[in-house]
Motif scaffolding. Structure first.
Motif, PDB file in Angstrom:
ATOM      1  N   ASP A 536       0.883  -1.135  -0.086  1.00 41.70           N
ATOM      2  CA  ASP A 536       0.205   0.044   0.054  1.00 41.70           C
ATOM      3  C   ASP A 536       1.144   1.296   0.131  1.00 41.70           C
ATOM      4  O   ASP A 536       1.755   1.513   0.962  1.00 41.70           O
ATOM      5  CB  ASP A 536      -0.892   0.038   1.245  1.00 41.70           C
ATOM      6  CG  ASP A 536      -1.876   1.392   1.324  1.00 41.70           C
ATOM      7  OD1 ASP A 536      -1.737   2.157   0.594  1.00 41.70           O
ATOM      8  OD2 ASP A 536      -2.786   1.057   2.360  1.00 41.70           O
ATOM      9  N   LEU A 537       1.028   2.030  -0.988  1.00 47.00           N
ATOM     10  CA  LEU A 537       1.730   3.133  -1.029  1.00 47.00           C
ATOM     11  C   LEU A 537       1.603   4.388  -0.179  1.00 47.00           C
ATOM     12  O   LEU A 537       2.457   5.227  -0.162  1.00 47.00           O
ATOM     13  CB  LEU A 537       1.765   3.748  -2.557  1.00 47.00           C
ATOM     14  CG  LEU A 537       2.306   2.560  -3.648  1.00 47.00           C
ATOM     15  CD1 LEU A 537       2.117   3.088  -5.100  1.00 47.00           C
ATOM     16  CD2 LEU A 537       3.696   2.238  -3.493  1.00 47.00           C
ATOM     17  N   GLN A 538       0.590   4.140   0.418  1.00 45.35           N
ATOM     18  CA  GLN A 538       0.192   5.065   1.686  1.00 45.35           C
ATOM     19  C   GLN A 538       1.370   4.789   2.623  1.00 45.35           C
ATOM     20  O   GLN A 538       1.634   5.800   3.463  1.00 45.35           O
ATOM     21  CB  GLN A 538      -1.011   4.434   2.556  1.00 45.35           C
ATOM     22  CG  GLN A 538      -1.458   5.384   3.531  1.00 45.35           C
ATOM     23  CD  GLN A 538      -1.525   6.868   3.352  1.00 45.35           C
ATOM     24  OE1 GLN A 538      -2.060   7.208   2.288  1.00 45.35           O
ATOM     25  NE2 GLN A 538      -1.414   7.643   4.262  1.00 45.35           N
ATOM     26  N   LYS A 539       2.145   3.619   2.705  1.00 47.56           N
ATOM     27  CA  LYS A 539       3.130   3.427   3.550  1.00 47.56           C
ATOM     28  C   LYS A 539       4.648   3.674   3.225  1.00 47.56           C
ATOM     29  O   LYS A 539       5.566   3.228   3.761  1.00 47.56           O
ATOM     30  CB  LYS A 539       3.063   1.821   4.021  1.00 47.56           C
ATOM     31  CG  LYS A 539       1.751   1.591   4.640  1.00 47.56           C
ATOM     32  CD  LYS A 539       1.672  -0.142   4.838  1.00 47.56           C
ATOM     33  CE  LYS A 539       0.323  -0.302   5.531  1.00 47.56           C
ATOM     34  NZ  LYS A 539       0.159  -1.966   5.651  1.00 47.56           N
ATOM     35  N   ALA A 686      10.753   8.460  -0.084  1.00 48.64           N
ATOM     36  CA  ALA A 686      11.152   8.866   1.143  1.00 48.64           C
ATOM     37  C   ALA A 686      10.231   9.962   1.869  1.00 48.64           C
ATOM     38  O   ALA A 686      10.168  10.199   3.140  1.00 48.64           O
ATOM     39  CB  ALA A 686      12.764   9.376   1.426  1.00 48.64           C
ATOM     40  N   ASN A 687       9.342  10.617   0.875  1.00 50.11           N
ATOM     41  CA  ASN A 687       8.559  11.889   1.231  1.00 50.11           C
ATOM     42  C   ASN A 687       7.143  11.266   1.858  1.00 50.11           C
ATOM     43  O   ASN A 687       6.445  12.100   2.007  1.00 50.11           O
ATOM     44  CB  ASN A 687       8.729  12.896   0.258  1.00 50.11           C
ATOM     45  CG  ASN A 687       8.290  14.362   0.765  1.00 50.11           C
ATOM     46  OD1 ASN A 687       8.740  14.587   1.790  1.00 50.11           O
ATOM     47  ND2 ASN A 687       7.767  14.908  -0.233  1.00 50.11           N
ATOM     48  N   GLY A 688       6.890  10.168   1.798  1.00 51.72           N
ATOM     49  CA  GLY A 688       5.670   9.657   2.126  1.00 51.72           C
ATOM     50  C   GLY A 688       4.558   9.886   1.218  1.00 51.72           C
ATOM     51  O   GLY A 688       4.364   9.983   0.124  1.00 51.72           O
ATOM     52  N   SER A 689       3.634  10.616   2.121  1.00 46.19           N
ATOM     53  CA  SER A 689       2.402  11.211   1.316  1.00 46.19           C
ATOM     54  C   SER A 689       2.858  12.521   0.324  1.00 46.19           C
ATOM     55  O   SER A 689       1.990  13.049  -0.382  1.00 46.19           O
ATOM     56  CB  SER A 689       1.611  11.753   2.357  1.00 46.19           C
ATOM     57  OG  SER A 689       2.056  12.772   3.301  1.00 46.19           O
ATOM     58  N   GLY A 690       4.001  13.064   0.497  1.00 40.96           N
ATOM     59  CA  GLY A 690       4.454  13.901  -0.549  1.00 40.96           C
ATOM     60  C   GLY A 690       5.481  13.296  -1.726  1.00 40.96           C
ATOM     61  O   GLY A 690       5.887  14.068  -2.352  1.00 40.96           O
ATOM     62  N   ALA A 691       5.350  11.844  -1.828  1.00 37.61           N
ATOM     63  CA  ALA A 691       5.864  11.513  -3.008  1.00 37.61           C
ATOM     64  C   ALA A 691       5.355  11.593  -4.275  1.00 37.61           C
ATOM     65  O   ALA A 691       4.155  12.344  -4.466  1.00 37.61           O
ATOM     66  CB  ALA A 691       5.820   9.812  -2.800  1.00 37.61           C
ATOM     67  N   ASP A 692       5.901  11.275  -5.415  1.00 37.99           N
ATOM     68  CA  ASP A 692       5.591  11.453  -6.612  1.00 37.99           C
ATOM     69  C   ASP A 692       4.876  10.043  -7.256  1.00 37.99           C
ATOM     70  O   ASP A 692       5.770   9.090  -7.489  1.00 37.99           O
ATOM     71  CB  ASP A 692       6.465  12.037  -7.814  1.00 37.99           C
ATOM     72  CG  ASP A 692       7.493  12.962  -7.244  1.00 37.99           C
ATOM     73  OD1 ASP A 692       6.780  13.910  -6.406  1.00 37.99           O
ATOM     74  OD2 ASP A 692       8.637  13.114  -7.671  1.00 37.99           O
ATOM     75  N   ALA A 711       1.363  12.065  -3.854  1.00 34.27           N
ATOM     76  CA  ALA A 711       0.778  10.919  -3.275  1.00 34.27           C
ATOM     77  C   ALA A 711      -0.425  10.817  -2.422  1.00 34.27           C
ATOM     78  O   ALA A 711      -1.329  10.183  -2.301  1.00 34.27           O
ATOM     79  CB  ALA A 711       2.080  10.179  -2.628  1.00 34.27           C
ATOM     80  N   GLY A 712      -0.417  12.306  -1.662  1.00 35.02           N
ATOM     81  CA  GLY A 712      -1.634  12.590  -0.717  1.00 35.02           C
ATOM     82  C   GLY A 712      -2.756  12.539  -1.238  1.00 35.02           C
ATOM     83  O   GLY A 712      -3.756  12.521  -0.835  1.00 35.02           O
ATOM     84  N   THR A 716      -6.592   5.490  -3.039  1.00 34.57           N
ATOM     85  CA  THR A 716      -6.081   4.036  -3.133  1.00 34.57           C
ATOM     86  C   THR A 716      -4.707   4.039  -3.923  1.00 34.57           C
ATOM     87  O   THR A 716      -4.645   5.118  -4.930  1.00 34.57           O
ATOM     88  CB  THR A 716      -7.217   3.129  -4.112  1.00 34.57           C
ATOM     89  OG1 THR A 716      -8.353   3.296  -3.168  1.00 34.57           O
ATOM     90  CG2 THR A 716      -6.550   2.020  -4.274  1.00 34.57           C
ATOM     91  N   LYS A 717      -3.803   3.415  -3.415  1.00 33.58           N
ATOM     92  CA  LYS A 717      -2.540   3.482  -4.118  1.00 33.58           C
ATOM     93  C   LYS A 717      -1.657   2.231  -3.750  1.00 33.58           C
ATOM     94  O   LYS A 717      -1.377   2.149  -2.727  1.00 33.58           O
ATOM     95  CB  LYS A 717      -1.872   4.903  -3.723  1.00 33.58           C
ATOM     96  CG  LYS A 717      -1.722   5.324  -2.381  1.00 33.58           C
ATOM     97  CD  LYS A 717      -1.228   6.521  -2.321  1.00 33.58           C
ATOM     98  CE  LYS A 717      -1.720   7.276  -0.794  1.00 33.58           C
ATOM     99  NZ  LYS A 717      -1.751   8.387  -0.406  1.00 33.58           N
ATOM    100  N   ARG A 718      -1.589   1.433  -4.847  1.00 34.18           N
ATOM    101  CA  ARG A 718      -1.015   0.191  -4.459  1.00 34.18           C
ATOM    102  C   ARG A 718      -0.130  -0.118  -5.677  1.00 34.18           C
ATOM    103  O   ARG A 718      -0.333   0.121  -6.771  1.00 34.18           O
ATOM    104  CB  ARG A 718      -2.270  -0.944  -4.528  1.00 34.18           C
ATOM    105  CG  ARG A 718      -1.880  -2.365  -4.123  1.00 34.18           C
ATOM    106  CD  ARG A 718      -3.155  -3.172  -4.151  1.00 34.18           C
ATOM    107  NE  ARG A 718      -2.840  -4.669  -3.636  1.00 34.18           N
ATOM    108  CZ  ARG A 718      -3.646  -5.605  -3.737  1.00 34.18           C
ATOM    109  NH1 ARG A 718      -4.999  -5.320  -4.302  1.00 34.18           N
ATOM    110  NH2 ARG A 718      -3.335  -6.868  -3.370  1.00 34.18           N
ATOM    111  N   LEU A 719       1.071  -1.176  -5.231  1.00 34.98           N
ATOM    112  CA  LEU A 719       1.933  -1.519  -6.280  1.00 34.98           C
ATOM    113  C   LEU A 719       2.098  -2.902  -5.805  1.00 34.98           C
ATOM    114  O   LEU A 719       2.405  -3.478  -4.768  1.00 34.98           O
ATOM    115  CB  LEU A 719       3.434  -0.760  -6.157  1.00 34.98           C
ATOM    116  CG  LEU A 719       4.671  -1.617  -6.845  1.00 34.98           C
ATOM    117  CD1 LEU A 719       4.434  -1.687  -8.256  1.00 34.98           C
ATOM    118  CD2 LEU A 719       5.979  -1.029  -6.269  1.00 34.98           C
ATOM    119  N   ARG A 720       2.077  -3.694  -7.008  1.00 34.51           N
ATOM    120  CA  ARG A 720       2.380  -5.142  -7.027  1.00 34.51           C
ATOM    121  C   ARG A 720       3.319  -5.652  -8.031  1.00 34.51           C
ATOM    122  O   ARG A 720       3.391  -5.012  -9.008  1.00 34.51           O
ATOM    123  CB  ARG A 720       0.869  -6.275  -6.982  1.00 34.51           C
ATOM    124  CG  ARG A 720       0.241  -6.148  -5.920  1.00 34.51           C
ATOM    125  CD  ARG A 720      -0.820  -7.143  -6.209  1.00 34.51           C
ATOM    126  NE  ARG A 720      -2.136  -6.340  -6.789  1.00 34.51           N
ATOM    127  CZ  ARG A 720      -3.509  -6.809  -7.037  1.00 34.51           C
ATOM    128  NH1 ARG A 720      -3.468  -8.133  -6.768  1.00 34.51           N
ATOM    129  NH2 ARG A 720      -4.175  -5.961  -7.814  1.00 34.51           N
TER     130      ARG A 720
END
Length: 728
Positions: A536-539, A686-692, A711-712, A716-720
């Motif tokens: 979960d790209l939230q993390k 590394a910027n968490g919710s401020g990622a691109d 990113a914020g 829903t934001k997910r990578l598999r």
């Protein structure tokens, strides 16, 4: 003779000055915030402390109560007077070699008022200010305004003067605190003291003590930073000793260079991590300067109006609130005192995603589950284009309702709007049940209920028709045949109209299970692939941790690598892209997000690119020959040094170059350079919710989403990550 007399006279003056200084330093002294007209907390023991000459006996008298203490070898003394009820004004005397007298002291209810600009907001700037000030004849309400003084270390004293509420002074009182105090004074009939320690534009971190950060595991990195700069802490001592050793080594080199007539190397810079907080933005800085001086001073509780500066924190703010609340309670040492706070109001907040404030409101609501806390909801009393709504009367009234009910035991007082209890799907409807309805739900303006949305397996978020039925709201929407989840007031400009029988509003919330679209089923050969990583790209964080990581279990060779990225913004349709390619490495550890620990650094073309996507404009197909990847943890620049066909040298796109430092901005990008497309980007993790994050080309300046910090914006934001075992 004349010279001798001058010398004698000078010596006399010098010695006299020393004696005067010594006498002055020996005077009994109280902290500066203890003064005439102050309010002391009734029904609690009254601690007094201060300074005197070492060994000096100090006596304090308040009314008919007396206590004594002796100053220790540091000249510090402390004593405790017995608890007293509310009553007539008192005089406090503190006697040692000198005598201090404080007059017009009241016993009553003392509340700490803290936060940023909406707490600092004064009565004279509030709605109907002229009339409010003219009517402000409440001599039993007093305020002390704490000066704005950040500090790198905990301070023992702070200046301040207690002001009696009158038409001449009330205009400068904290408005939220004053209107709360007015209601409490009217209902309880006792004096109210306000300690106004607030500062506009400040975040929550500067107000938090180190003990608060240390008590919340989610804030370990913040706690480590605070501890790192705390003298006496082992981490501080080690880093300081390392710096001293480096400086000593430099001194030897500098001396040798000077002796030889050569240039000296630059001296080592003092480590930033060891520098004490110096501004109102540094963690613990305002606690040190504006809270610590009166820690332990008896109070009934605290009110807090802050969050605008932290409005992008999402659920992380819940952890920060816990650190603040439990940190204050721990250092105060008087139990879990009441802590009531105000929800920040609807506001545009620039170009932020519509959901950003709803997610913050959700964190504030979760904070109200901390024991002995409560939240004032403000979505019905906002001024939508003003981050400082001038209606502080209702804010103060609602704070008072919380205190009257929960602190002072007024069981007939309703202090909350309706709150979510349960949700039940019934065919094409969702039935949402509420608590705290105070006799029944209603629309506060008599119009149809607003700001309810539902979602089903085959729909996005859709505006719902909402009907009240007793303590429930029944939701339905055209085109949503089986709604599975709902949300309420999920927008930063939401001013919903759902209220309870007492007229108090409901806060933003969401409930139910949002259906997940199985995008993998839309990929023809997906069954041939094995899942290696799921996150979960939230993390997202500097060191990436996956929700699922099967890479260590993959012992067979693989010939294809695939990536499935899913993104959905608030109110938008879900997007996905699946890209696969011939394996560009046989090292299974290097196929995920290329953080520093992965060792993954790739900039190369990839063969037989397959693309499946529902995003507009993306070129789909199998065995495409325009595949290109840029995977690295480094910083990077715009120049197309790899000579990717068609790439720009002046913008960030599908042909950039990596640069130092290695542990830098970070890029995980897959491109189709023949179509001049970025297929997906995950940058600056590394910027968490401020990622691109992005699927397809960005419409901004940089097509590969660099510097988008978006990113914020995604709910829903997910990578598999998948591999296909080599076919035998």
């Amino acid at each position: 003779m004349r010279v001798s007399r001058v010398r004698k006279w000078f010596c006399f003056l010098f010695v006299s000055g020393l004696l005067c200084t010594a006498t002055a330093s020996a005077d009994v002294r109280l902290p500066k915030f203890m003064g005439d007209h102050m309010v002391l907390q009734r029904d609690m023991p009254i601690p007094l402390w201060g300074w005197a000459a070492p060994g000096e006996k100090v006596t304090a008298t308040l009314g008919d109560d007396k206590a004594e203490a002796t100053a220790d070898d540091k000249g510090e003394w402390r004593l405790t007077l017995p608890a007293r009820p509310a009553g007539d004004p008192l005089t406090l005397t503190v006697t040692g070699k000198n005598k201090l007298t404080l007059t017009d002291i009241l016993m009553g209810e003392v509340w700490l008022c803290s936060g940023q600009s909406n707490m600092e907001w004064v009565v004279q700037s509030s709605t109907n200010a002229a009339q409010e000030i003219a009517n402000a004849n409440y001599p039993q309400i007093r305020q002390i305004k704490i000066p704005k003084v950040p500090s790198g270390t905990p301070q023992d004293d702070v200046a301040g003067t207690w002001a009696i509420c009158s038409p001449q002074t009330a205009g400068g009182f904290t408005a939220a605190g004053y209107f709360m105090a007015r209601k409490l004074n009217q209902e309880l009939g006792v004096p109210i003291g306000l300690i106004n320690s607030s500062w506009g534009g400040t975040a929550i971190e500067p107000w938090t003590p180190p003990e608060g950060f240390a008590g919340v595991p989610e804030l370990k990195s913040l706690s480590d930073q605070v501890q790192q700069r705390s003298p006496g802490n082992p981490a501080y001592q080690k880093a300081l000793n390392d710096h001293i050793a480096q400086t000593e080594a430099w001194l030897q080199k500098a001396k040798a260079a000077t002796a030889a007539g050569n240039a000296s190397p630059p001296s080592p810079a003092f480590p930033e991590s060891l520098k004490a907080p110096a501004t109102h933005s540094d963690a613990t800085g305002l606690y040190n300067g504006m809270i610590h001086p009166f820690v332990g001073w008896p109070i009934r509780g605290a009110i807090w109006y802050q969050g605008e500066t932290n409005s992008g924190d999402g659920m992380r703010y819940r952890a920060k609130m816990e650190a603040l609340i439990e940190g204050w309670r721990k250092v105060w040492g008087i139990g879990d005192f009441p802590f009531y706070f105000v929800q920040i109001a609807p506001f545009q907040y620039g170009a932020s995603a519509p959901s950003v404030l709803a997610e913050f409101w959700e964190a504030q609501a979760e904070s109200a589950k901390i024991p002995n806390t409560g939240m004032v909801v403000t979505t019905d009393i906002a001024t939508i284009n003003d981050i400082h709504p001038p209606n502080k009367q209702d804010v103060g009234l609602r704070l008072a309702l919380l205190a009257l009910h929960r602190t002072y035991g007024k069981s007939d007082v309703v202090d909350s709007g309706p709150t979510f209890k349960s949700i039940e799907p019934k065919g094409n409807e969702l039935v949402v049940t509420f608590e705290n309805t105070a006799g029944g739900l209603k629309s506060r303006d008599g119009q149809a209920l607003t700001w309810f949305e539902v979602i089903g397996p085959d729909s996005g978020w859709t505006k719902a028709e909402a009907k009240i039925d007793g303590d429930t709201v029944i939701l339905s929407a055209p085109g949503v045949s089986s709604p599975a989840a709902m949300r309420f007031a999920w927008h930063k400009l939401a001013e919903p109209n759902l209220a309870n029988g007492a007229g108090l509003p409901a806060t933003a919330f969401r409930a139910g299970e949002v259906p997940r679209v199985d995008f993998l089923s839309q990929v023809d050969d997906a069954k041939a692939y094995r899942l290696m990583c799921d996150i979960d790209l939230q993390k997202l964080a500097k060191n990436v941790t996956y929700d699922v990581d099967n890479r260590s279990q993959m012992t067979t060779p693989f010939d294809r690598i695939g990536y499935l990225v899913e993104l959905q913004s608030s109110g938008g349709a879900a997007q996905f892209v699946f890209v696969s390619m011939d394996a560009f490495t046989n090292d299974i550890k290097k196929i995920g997000i290329p953080d520093l620990s992965s060792g993954a650094v790739f900039q190369q073309q990839v063969k037989n690119l397959t693309v499946v996507s529902n995003a507009a404009g993306i070129t789909s197909g199998a065995n495409l020959d325009g595949g290109n990847i840029e995977f690295w943890p480094h910083n990077y620049g715009q120049q197309n040094t790899a000579n990717v066909p068609g790439a720009s040298n002046t913008t960030f796109d599908f042909g950039d170059f990596k640069s130092d430092p290695q542990d830098g901005y970070g890029s995980m990008q897959v491109h189709n350079f023949k179509a001049k497309q970025t297929l997906f980007s995950i940058n600056h993790w590394a910027n968490g919710s401020g990622a691109d994050l992005g699927i397809g080309n960005s419409t901004g300046e940089n097509s590969d989403w660099t510097f988008s910090g978006n990113a914020g914006n995604y709910t829903t934001k997910r990578l598999r990550v998948f591999v296909r075992p080599t076919r035998q």
